[in-house]
Design an enzyme around this catalytic site. Structure first.
Site, PDB file in Angstrom:
ATOM      1  N   GLU A 273       0.825  -1.211   0.000  1.00 16.52           N
ATOM      2  CA  GLU A 273       0.000   0.000   0.000  1.00 16.52           C
ATOM      3  C   GLU A 273       0.856   1.257   0.000  1.00 16.52           C
ATOM      4  O   GLU A 273       1.977   1.243   0.505  1.00 16.52           O
ATOM      5  CB  GLU A 273      -0.890   0.026   1.262  1.00 16.52           C
ATOM      6  CG  GLU A 273      -1.910  -1.072   1.288  1.00 16.52           C
ATOM      7  CD  GLU A 273      -2.783  -1.019   2.538  1.00 16.52           C
ATOM      8  OE1 GLU A 273      -2.496  -0.222   3.450  1.00 16.52           O
ATOM      9  OE2 GLU A 273      -3.758  -1.786   2.581  1.00 16.52           O
ATOM     10  N   LYS A 275       2.309   4.462   1.448  1.00 14.47           N
ATOM     11  CA  LYS A 275       2.471   4.987   2.801  1.00 14.47           C
ATOM     12  C   LYS A 275       2.240   6.494   2.721  1.00 14.47           C
ATOM     13  O   LYS A 275       3.098   7.232   2.241  1.00 14.47           O
ATOM     14  CB  LYS A 275       3.864   4.668   3.362  1.00 14.47           C
ATOM     15  CG  LYS A 275       4.038   5.158   4.792  1.00 14.47           C
ATOM     16  CD  LYS A 275       5.385   4.780   5.356  1.00 14.47           C
ATOM     17  CE  LYS A 275       5.514   5.092   6.839  1.00 14.47           C
ATOM     18  NZ  LYS A 275       5.195   6.467   7.208  1.00 14.47           N
ATOM     19  N   ARG A 280      -2.126   9.911  11.564  1.00 17.65           N
ATOM     20  CA  ARG A 280      -3.040   8.797  11.716  1.00 17.65           C
ATOM     21  C   ARG A 280      -4.298   9.223  12.456  1.00 17.65           C
ATOM     22  O   ARG A 280      -4.220   9.909  13.465  1.00 17.65           O
ATOM     23  CB  ARG A 280      -2.332   7.696  12.489  1.00 17.65           C
ATOM     24  CG  ARG A 280      -3.018   6.369  12.407  1.00 17.65           C
ATOM     25  CD  ARG A 280      -2.042   5.307  12.783  1.00 17.65           C
ATOM     26  NE  ARG A 280      -2.611   3.993  12.705  1.00 17.65           N
ATOM     27  CZ  ARG A 280      -1.880   2.891  12.858  1.00 17.65           C
ATOM     28  NH1 ARG A 280      -0.587   2.984  13.107  1.00 17.65           N
ATOM     29  NH2 ARG A 280      -2.444   1.718  12.763  1.00 17.65           N
ATOM     30  N   ARG A 295      -3.368   9.160  16.968  1.00 16.02           N
ATOM     31  CA  ARG A 295      -2.781   7.918  17.481  1.00 16.02           C
ATOM     32  C   ARG A 295      -2.364   8.059  18.928  1.00 16.02           C
ATOM     33  O   ARG A 295      -2.092   7.097  19.611  1.00 16.02           O
ATOM     34  CB  ARG A 295      -1.611   7.485  16.613  1.00 16.02           C
ATOM     35  CG  ARG A 295      -0.421   8.379  16.739  1.00 16.02           C
ATOM     36  CD  ARG A 295       0.540   8.066  15.654  1.00 16.02           C
ATOM     37  NE  ARG A 295       1.550   7.127  16.059  1.00 16.02           N
ATOM     38  CZ  ARG A 295       2.369   6.531  15.200  1.00 16.02           C
ATOM     39  NH1 ARG A 295       2.213   6.740  13.918  1.00 16.02           N
ATOM     40  NH2 ARG A 295       3.301   5.759  15.611  1.00 16.02           N
ATOM     41  N   GLU A 325      -5.187   7.378   7.453  1.00 19.51           N
ATOM     42  CA  GLU A 325      -4.207   8.452   7.458  1.00 19.51           C
ATOM     43  C   GLU A 325      -4.879   9.688   6.850  1.00 19.51           C
ATOM     44  O   GLU A 325      -5.419   9.618   5.742  1.00 19.51           O
ATOM     45  CB  GLU A 325      -2.982   8.028   6.632  1.00 19.51           C
ATOM     46  CG  GLU A 325      -1.808   8.965   6.718  1.00 19.51           C
ATOM     47  CD  GLU A 325      -0.885   8.702   7.932  1.00 19.51           C
ATOM     48  OE1 GLU A 325      -1.208   7.845   8.779  1.00 19.51           O
ATOM     49  OE2 GLU A 325       0.149   9.385   8.006  1.00 19.51           O
ATOM     50  N   ARG A 442       4.197  -3.413  18.117  1.00 19.45           N
ATOM     51  CA  ARG A 442       4.959  -3.299  16.883  1.00 19.45           C
ATOM     52  C   ARG A 442       5.202  -4.725  16.404  1.00 19.45           C
ATOM     53  O   ARG A 442       6.147  -5.373  16.827  1.00 19.45           O
ATOM     54  CB  ARG A 442       6.283  -2.584  17.168  1.00 19.45           C
ATOM     55  CG  ARG A 442       6.888  -1.928  15.975  1.00 19.45           C
ATOM     56  CD  ARG A 442       8.077  -1.067  16.360  1.00 19.45           C
ATOM     57  NE  ARG A 442       7.692   0.219  16.944  1.00 19.45           N
ATOM     58  CZ  ARG A 442       7.188   1.233  16.256  1.00 19.45           C
ATOM     59  NH1 ARG A 442       7.021   1.128  14.962  1.00 19.45           N
ATOM     60  NH2 ARG A 442       6.874   2.350  16.865  1.00 19.45           N
ATOM     61  N   LYS A 448       7.204  -1.195   6.904  1.00 20.64           N
ATOM     62  CA  LYS A 448       7.301  -0.033   6.016  1.00 20.64           C
ATOM     63  C   LYS A 448       8.624  -0.052   5.283  1.00 20.64           C
ATOM     64  O   LYS A 448       9.650  -0.458   5.849  1.00 20.64           O
ATOM     65  CB  LYS A 448       7.102   1.255   6.793  1.00 20.64           C
ATOM     66  CG  LYS A 448       8.055   1.398   7.935  1.00 20.64           C
ATOM     67  CD  LYS A 448       7.718   2.611   8.768  1.00 20.64           C
ATOM     68  CE  LYS A 448       8.618   2.598   9.985  1.00 20.64           C
ATOM     69  NZ  LYS A 448       8.194   3.393  11.085  1.00 20.64           N
TER      70      LYS A 448
HETATM   71  P1  AMP Z   1       5.925   5.354  11.097  1.00 21.47           P
HETATM   72  O1  AMP Z   1       5.156   6.488  11.695  1.00 21.47           O
HETATM   73  O2  AMP Z   1       7.133   5.803  10.354  1.00 21.47           O
HETATM   74  O3  AMP Z   1       6.198   4.250  12.092  1.00 21.47           O
HETATM   75  O4  AMP Z   1       5.017   4.659   9.956  1.00 21.47           O
HETATM   76  C1  AMP Z   1       3.780   4.069  10.236  1.00 21.47           C
HETATM   77  C2  AMP Z   1       2.679   5.079   9.999  1.00 21.47           C
HETATM   78  O5  AMP Z   1       2.445   5.261   8.618  1.00 21.47           O
HETATM   79  C3  AMP Z   1       1.347   4.643  10.517  1.00 21.47           C
HETATM   80  O6  AMP Z   1       1.241   4.892  11.897  1.00 21.47           O
HETATM   81  C4  AMP Z   1       0.371   5.483   9.715  1.00 21.47           C
HETATM   82  O7  AMP Z   1       0.183   6.729  10.377  1.00 21.47           O
HETATM   83  C5  AMP Z   1       1.136   5.774   8.437  1.00 21.47           C
HETATM   84  N1  AMP Z   1       0.555   5.173   7.225  1.00 21.47           N
HETATM   85  C6  AMP Z   1       0.463   5.794   6.034  1.00 21.47           C
HETATM   86  N2  AMP Z   1      -0.077   4.999   5.112  1.00 21.47           N
HETATM   87  C7  AMP Z   1      -0.361   3.821   5.710  1.00 21.47           C
HETATM   88  C8  AMP Z   1      -0.934   2.590   5.267  1.00 21.47           C
HETATM   89  N3  AMP Z   1      -1.330   2.387   4.002  1.00 21.47           N
HETATM   90  N4  AMP Z   1      -1.059   1.591   6.179  1.00 21.47           N
HETATM   91  C9  AMP Z   1      -0.647   1.759   7.458  1.00 21.47           C
HETATM   92  N5  AMP Z   1      -0.112   2.903   7.930  1.00 21.47           N
HETATM   93  C10 AMP Z   1       0.046   3.936   7.069  1.00 21.47           C
END
Ligand code: AMP
Length: 588
Positions: A273, A275, A280, A295, A325, A442, A448
């Site tokens: 998907e 990102k 969030r 979040r 998001e 986690r 990601k």
């Molecule tokens: P990080 O904040 O770097 O840990 O990355 C995870 C965050 O990416 C999640 O908490 C979401 O806020 C965001 N995110 C963006 N697109 C997506 C998606 N398709 N699926 C899940 N999370 C996403």
């Protein structure tokens, strides 16, 4: 129960860094607390009065507390401030000053936990004319009946800065020990400081820990979890379910080096998907009521008032909980905007409508946790996605489902990733199609993948006043990561990447904004340096992580630079020492 017992417990918690010792001390207290007082006790142990997601906050500044201390000990607020500069902790200041005063006081009323809780709760609700005086009185009233040790923790609780180092894991385990310890034949081996299970087993223990954790993940309220554990046992805990309107802990994702690595983690076929780079939101639809949480589980429904109509019209369900998001949109040019523009909306209290017009958001829904009364957490992601597609009536620029591509072919997956980067998306999420939704953890159900060196989310623990053209502003900021027990470990200072002036596009963070954010959080001042409450999370880029004896984390960042404020991230989710160690190893 007497507040003296809780103060004694805080003291024990503060004096040791050993988690088992802390857990035992908390468990003993919980075991003897009457049902009625258990919720207050649980909240106070977290340094709270309201659950994390409540809209209510204590919100009392150090200045006001100084006035209350002055009143209680019969000194001037200036005296208190002077002493505070020396100790760096108003709790310690009041403890010392009261220690001296006590000699002339013959007896004191003994405070109950309930009394302390109620007075602090009243601080949050006191508003309007005369409210400052009322607040000062509420605090002073507690202090005059307190012992020096009690006063120390009352002041820290009021300031929402308990500094006793109790993490969620210790609280969870303490609930297990207090209410299921007998059934588990649990004993603490004093010498080795380890758990002894006798006739029971570690497996059984872990099972119960998981049940308590799961209940907490779903209602995010330890006060209720403890009460149910005591009164209804495991069966009661299992009945704590999802509730539309109450936020749940979100699932977190791991990092992968590249697409191949991600495939290995989640299995194949996998869903890939976009990102999205926004923030969030957890959206709860309960018939005609819509609630939006960040979040951090903060309620931002009012700030995103325009979402109500969109969700009512475009989510075809009587009840639903969505994980999504929210991304800032340049409606005219149909382009996504940087995170910073939307993040301003989270903080807004005024001109909400104007902000909504100026910075509209597109909701990209990527998961559904509840649908028409049915809890979907245990369903495989592939099935949840099917529900999502069924219930979201997409409208570009307002609400859509996340762009997704399912494949088991690595080449196809890499192509999708490249195309995503090509249209300006920051990376992709690779997700297992068979995995459940695991709140609060986690887990490797999704990873990601991003092309750049991972930035670090860190909390600001100190700052330095600037000189010359930056006089009047903080111009350098001390950063910290955290260890497993939630202790903050300094890892460097950042002074680069900030704007001098508010810029037209309203992107970036200014020194002025940082100063405004941090000033109310000052805890101590020494020369040009101040220590601040660890509340402000920022994302920082850097060239390299180096080993360093100068900081207690053991690491330092080379050329750190602020990327943005992460007001959507709770302090509990900043980088851990483990994350830093891992990145340090990976860079080699
Ligand atoms: P990080 O904040 O770097 O840990 O990355 C995870 C965050 O990416 C999640 O908490 C979401 O806020 C965001 N995110 C963006 N697109 C997506 C998606 N398709 N699926 C899940 N999370 C996403």
């Amino acid at each position: 129960m007497k507040y003296a017992e809780l103060a004694e417990l805080y003291h024990v918690l503060e004096s040791t860094s050993k988690r088992l010792v802390k857990t035992r001390a908390i468990a003993e207290m919980l075991a003897k607390a009457p049902s009625l007082e258990l919720p207050c006790l649980m909240l106070l142990l977290q340094g709270r009065i309201f659950p994390a997601w409540s809209e209510e906050k204590i919100g009392v500044a150090a200045k006001l507390v100084m006035k209350a201390i002055a009143l209680a000990v019969g000194r001037s607020p200036e005296d208190i401030e002077k002493d505070w500069k020396k100790t760096g902790d108003l709790g310690v200041t009041v403890q010392q000053l009261m220690g001296k005063k006590r000699q002339s006081t013959l007896f004191s009323e003994s405070l109950s936990i309930e009394k302390v809780f109620n007075n602090i709760q009243k601080l949050a609700t006191a508003t309007g004319e005369g409210s400052v005086d009322r607040k000062v009185k509420l605090i002073a009233e507690l202090l005059t009946s307190a012992t020096p040790l009690e006063a120390k923790y009352i002041v820290r609780s009021v300031l929402e800065d308990l500094r006793v180092g109790v993490g969620e894991a210790a609280l969870r385990d303490a609930i297990v020990w207090a209410f299921f310890g007998k059934q588990l034949h649990l004993k603490l081996n004093e010498e080795k400081l380890q758990l002894d299970f006798g006739e029971s087993s570690r497996e059984k223990y872990n099972e119960i820990v998981d049940i308590v954790q799961h209940a907490y993940d779903l209602n995010t309220d330890f006060a209720e979890v403890a009460k149910v554990a005591k009164e209804e046992g495991l069966e009661g805990l299992k009945k704590i379910g999802l509730r539309v309107g109450t936020p749940i802990q979100v699932m977190l994702f791991t990092k992968a080096a590249d697409i191949k690595d991600a495939f290995e983690m989640v299995g194949s076929p996998a869903a890939i998907e976009y990102k999205y780079d926004g923030f969030r939101v957890q959206i709860h639809k309960d018939h005609d009521k819509v609630t939006v949480y960040t979040r951090r589980l903060e309620n931002v429904t009012a700030q995103f008032n325009e979402l109500k109509d969109i969700v009512l019209k475009h989510v075809k369900a009587d009840e639903a909980i969505l994980d999504a998001e929210a991304v800032g949109m340049d409606a005219e040019h149909k382009k996504y905007l940087p995170f910073q523009t939307v993040s301003q909306r989270i903080k807004r209290k005024y001109d909400i409508e104007k902000m909504a017009e100026k910075f509209p958001v597109e909701i990209n829904v990527f998961d559904v946790l509840q649908y028409n009364g049915k809890n979907l957490l245990a369903e495989p992601f592939g099935d949840r996605r099917a529900v999502l597609i069924k219930i979201i009536k997409p409208l570009g620029g307002k609400i859509v489902s996340a762009q997704q591509f399912v494949t088991s072919d690595l080449k196809q997956a890499e192509k999708f990733y490249k195309e995503a980067l090509g249209v300006g998306i920051e990376g992709v999420m690779v997700k297992s199609l068979t995995a459940p939704y695991q709140p609060g953890k986690r887990v490797g159900y999704g990873a990601k993948v991003k092309p750049t060196m991972e930035n670090l989310d860190l909390v600001i623990v100190g700052a330095e006043w600037g000189t010359g053209k930056r006089a009047g502003w903080f111009s350098s900021f001390s950063l910290a990561c955290q260890d497993e027990d939630g202790n903050f470990l300094p890892i460097g200072k950042v002074g680069t990447g900030f704007n001098e002036k508010e810029d037209e596009s309203e992107e970036g963070v200014t020194f002025d904004e940082m100063t405004r954010l941090l000033k109310p959080l000052i805890l101590e001042e020494k020369g040009r340096e101040v220590g601040v409450k660890p509340k402000i999370v920022i994302e920082v880029s850097y060239e390299e992580i180096q080993k360093s004896p100068s900081y207690s984390s053991g690491y330092a960042l080379r050329f750190p630079r602020i990327v943005r404020l992460r007001d959507d991230k709770p302090v509990s989710e900043i980088a851990s020492l483990k994350d830093v160690e891992l990145l340090f190893k990976q860079q080699k």
